[in-house]
Scaffold this active site. Structure first.
Site, mmCIF file in Angstrom:
data_model
loop_
_atom_site.group_PDB
_atom_site.id
_atom_site.type_symbol
_atom_site.label_atom_id
_atom_site.label_comp_id
_atom_site.label_asym_id
_atom_site.label_seq_id
_atom_site.Cartn_x
_atom_site.Cartn_y
_atom_site.Cartn_z
ATOM 1 N N SER A 1 11.247 -5.304 9.830
ATOM 2 C CA SER A 1 12.109 -4.404 9.062
ATOM 3 C C SER A 1 13.537 -4.585 9.569
ATOM 4 O O SER A 1 13.757 -4.938 10.727
ATOM 5 C CB SER A 1 11.648 -2.967 9.289
ATOM 6 O OG SER A 1 12.737 -2.066 9.234
ATOM 7 N N LYS B 1 8.423 -2.547 13.368
ATOM 8 C CA LYS B 1 7.582 -2.824 12.212
ATOM 9 C C LYS B 1 7.050 -4.252 12.132
ATOM 10 O O LYS B 1 7.706 -5.209 12.480
ATOM 11 C CB LYS B 1 8.356 -2.538 10.900
ATOM 12 C CG LYS B 1 8.592 -1.080 10.615
ATOM 13 C CD LYS B 1 7.337 -0.233 10.478
ATOM 14 C CE LYS B 1 6.542 -0.439 9.231
ATOM 15 N NZ LYS B 1 7.170 0.030 7.998
ATOM 16 N N GLU C 1 1.350 -7.990 -0.041
ATOM 17 C CA GLU C 1 1.956 -7.213 -1.129
ATOM 18 C C GLU C 1 2.420 -8.159 -2.236
ATOM 19 O O GLU C 1 2.315 -7.853 -3.429
ATOM 20 C CB GLU C 1 3.109 -6.378 -0.588
ATOM 21 C CG GLU C 1 2.606 -5.238 0.302
ATOM 22 C CD GLU C 1 3.658 -4.693 1.263
ATOM 23 O OE1 GLU C 1 4.865 -4.920 1.044
ATOM 24 O OE2 GLU C 1 3.259 -4.040 2.252
ATOM 25 N N HIS D 1 -15.162 5.649 -3.208
ATOM 26 C CA HIS D 1 -14.029 6.575 -3.321
ATOM 27 C C HIS D 1 -13.140 6.516 -2.071
ATOM 28 O O HIS D 1 -12.457 7.495 -1.748
ATOM 29 C CB HIS D 1 -14.504 8.023 -3.540
ATOM 30 C CG HIS D 1 -15.510 8.153 -4.639
ATOM 31 N ND1 HIS D 1 -15.169 8.418 -5.931
ATOM 32 C CD2 HIS D 1 -16.878 8.007 -4.628
ATOM 33 C CE1 HIS D 1 -16.263 8.469 -6.676
ATOM 34 N NE2 HIS D 1 -17.314 8.209 -5.923
#
Ligand code: ARG
Length: 463
Positions: free
Chosen positions: A283, A289, A296, A162
């Site tokens: 970014s 960043k 992804e 979990h």
């Protein structure tokens, strides 16, 4: 004999108007199936050799056709071949060019076959070699993961259920879980070979042929294992396409799972791994960043794969036997899925070669969340004859106590524990040691260091 004068389709005699530009554009599969040219030529050569052996065509015609086909293969390889959408697909383009090269004898090539069996033959041969490519790529990926595991047998991290800290685990053991998945992927692709190795060639359009062909000869020649049994099923069947798309989907799914884990571990909240600058992007507005875009990309691409599987399932659903134009899309779908999967395996391999575990953070996090509570419960069963439910209850109260005192389990005093279980000795304290915890999981398949070492040696031998 079918004449194939320049700029004429083979069905010109019957259909005397050229199809519209729009129909030519949508009806043509050439852009996709020209990727199958090698298999198409290979299939045609086997076919005419068989026709000659069976005394259906002459030695001279056979040789002329093979000469022409080899020349065409060379032209395509050297990018000198002029493809024309008007001739619909790779089969008709090659036949058309064969007429140009060897003249009317080219017309003998299509005795006892149809594009319906021709295209599946090409396609099965193509998928067989795609399967082998994927298998090799997965071997490379597995090798990379094994290297990571080898270096991290003693790297301790929390295992989660979990996404809550559960029990300490070796980072190597965690990574080896993915080796298991990719080994299953390999065998899934291999299992598909059984159907792929059935030779469709010679079933012609749908009912077989009146010529005395020898399907066993082409079977052997093309590396298939046996001829297909039923002509109608053969030209209608695309199960082998579904098998491929399902296997690519499951493999992409595994890739998306590891990608997601790496994304989570790389997040600032977790900080369990560091990605090298080679595999992150910046970014446009936030100068600080470093984003895990590649991971992804991998996570997202699985959606593409599943979509392709569903496209094919939907095309086949309720489709009567035998050939319909609906089926023509199968190759575009498979080629896309294959391209994506190959790409994704390479990307994952690259990312895995460009990250490092943050061992300190992993260890610190493994100490959070009372991850050795189960070890304490096990200890009480083993050393004090309790049932697991009794020891579970006592351990839960010890966890409550630790929480109240804002201590980790290993920071508790023996006296604290004795309050709950008077009979314990200082020996009990060892269970809070993470190394002890991991190494005690010696059951087959568990995370103990000995097991991991054995498994790495085993995996290295599998290919
Ligand atoms: N280009 C076609 C395909 O990929 C080949 C089979 C054509 N057969 C036919 N009866 N129109 O499906």
């Amino acid at each position: 004999m079918v004449k194939n004068k320049n700029n004429q389709t083979v069905w010109k005699t019957r259909i005397n108007k050229e199809s519209s530009a729009l129909f030519q554009r949508v009806g043509s599969s050439l852009e996709i199936d020209k990727n199958l040219y090698k298999q198409d030529i290979q299939g045609s050569i086997a076919h005419v050799e068989m026709l000659f052996r069976q005394k259906i065509i002459s030695f001279k015609v056979k040789n002329k056709i093979i000469y022409g086909l080899n020349k065409i293969e060379n032209e395509i390889k050297k990018k000198k071949f002029i493809f024309d959408k008007k001739y619909e697909d790779i089969h008709m383009n090659i036949e058309k060019r064969l007429f140009e090269i060897i003249g009317d004898d080219a017309g003998y090539i299509h005795i006892a076959r149809s594009r319906n069996d021709q295209v599946i033959t090409d396609f099965k041969l193509w998928i067989i070699s795609a399967n082998k490519e994927i298998d090799k790529k997965l071997d490379n990926l597995i090798e990379t993961i094994l290297k990571i595991a080898q270096k991290n047998i003693k790297t301790i991290m929390p295992g989660f259920t979990h996404l809550k800290n559960a029990q300490p685990v070796s980072f190597a053991h965690y990574m080896l879980a993915y080796v298991e998945m990719f080994i299953r992927d390999k065998s899934r692709f291999r299992d598909n070979l059984k159907n792929l190795y059935e030779n469709p060639l010679g079933v012609a359009a749908l009912v077989g042929t009146s010529f005395n062909i020898d399907r066993n000869f082409t079977t052997k020649k093309l590396g298939f294992k046996k001829p297909t049994n039923n002509s109608i099923d053969t030209v209608s069947d695309r199960d082998f396409v579904l098998d491929f798309l399902f296997s690519t989907s499951v493999c992409s799914l595994h890739i998306s799972r590891i990608a997601e884990e790496l994304i989570i571990w790389n997040s600032d909240g977790f900080g369990l791994i560091n990605l090298s600058d080679r595999v992150v992007t910046g970014s446009s507005i936030m100068p600080q960043k470093k984003n895990p875009d590649l991971l992804e990309y991998l996570r997202g691409k699985s959606g593409n794969s599943f979509g392709n599987l569903f496209s094919m399932l939907t095309i086949l659903k309720g489709l009567p036997l035998s050939y319909f134009k609906d089926l023509q899309d199968d190759k575009e779908i498979v080629l896309k899925s294959n391209y994506n999967l190959n790409n994704c395996i390479s990307i994952l391999n690259e990312v895995l070669n460009n990250f490092s575990p943050n061992k300190k953070k992993m260890l610190a996090l493994a100490q959070e969340g009372y991850t050795t509570a189960t070890d304490l419960a096990d200890y009480l069963v083993r050393n004090h004859g309790m049932s697991f439910r009794t020891s579970y209850k006592i351990t839960a109260s010890i966890v409550n106590l630790a929480e109240k005192k804002r201590k980790k389990l290993h920071q508790l005093d023996l006296a604290d524990i004795k309050k709950m279980v008077p009979m314990v000795t200082s020996d009990v304290l060892k269970v809070f040691d993470l190394n002890y915890s991991i190494n005690s999981k010696k059951s087959f398949g568990g995370t103990s260091f000995v097991n991991i070492k054995k498994m790495i040696t085993k995996y290295k031998k599998i290919k």
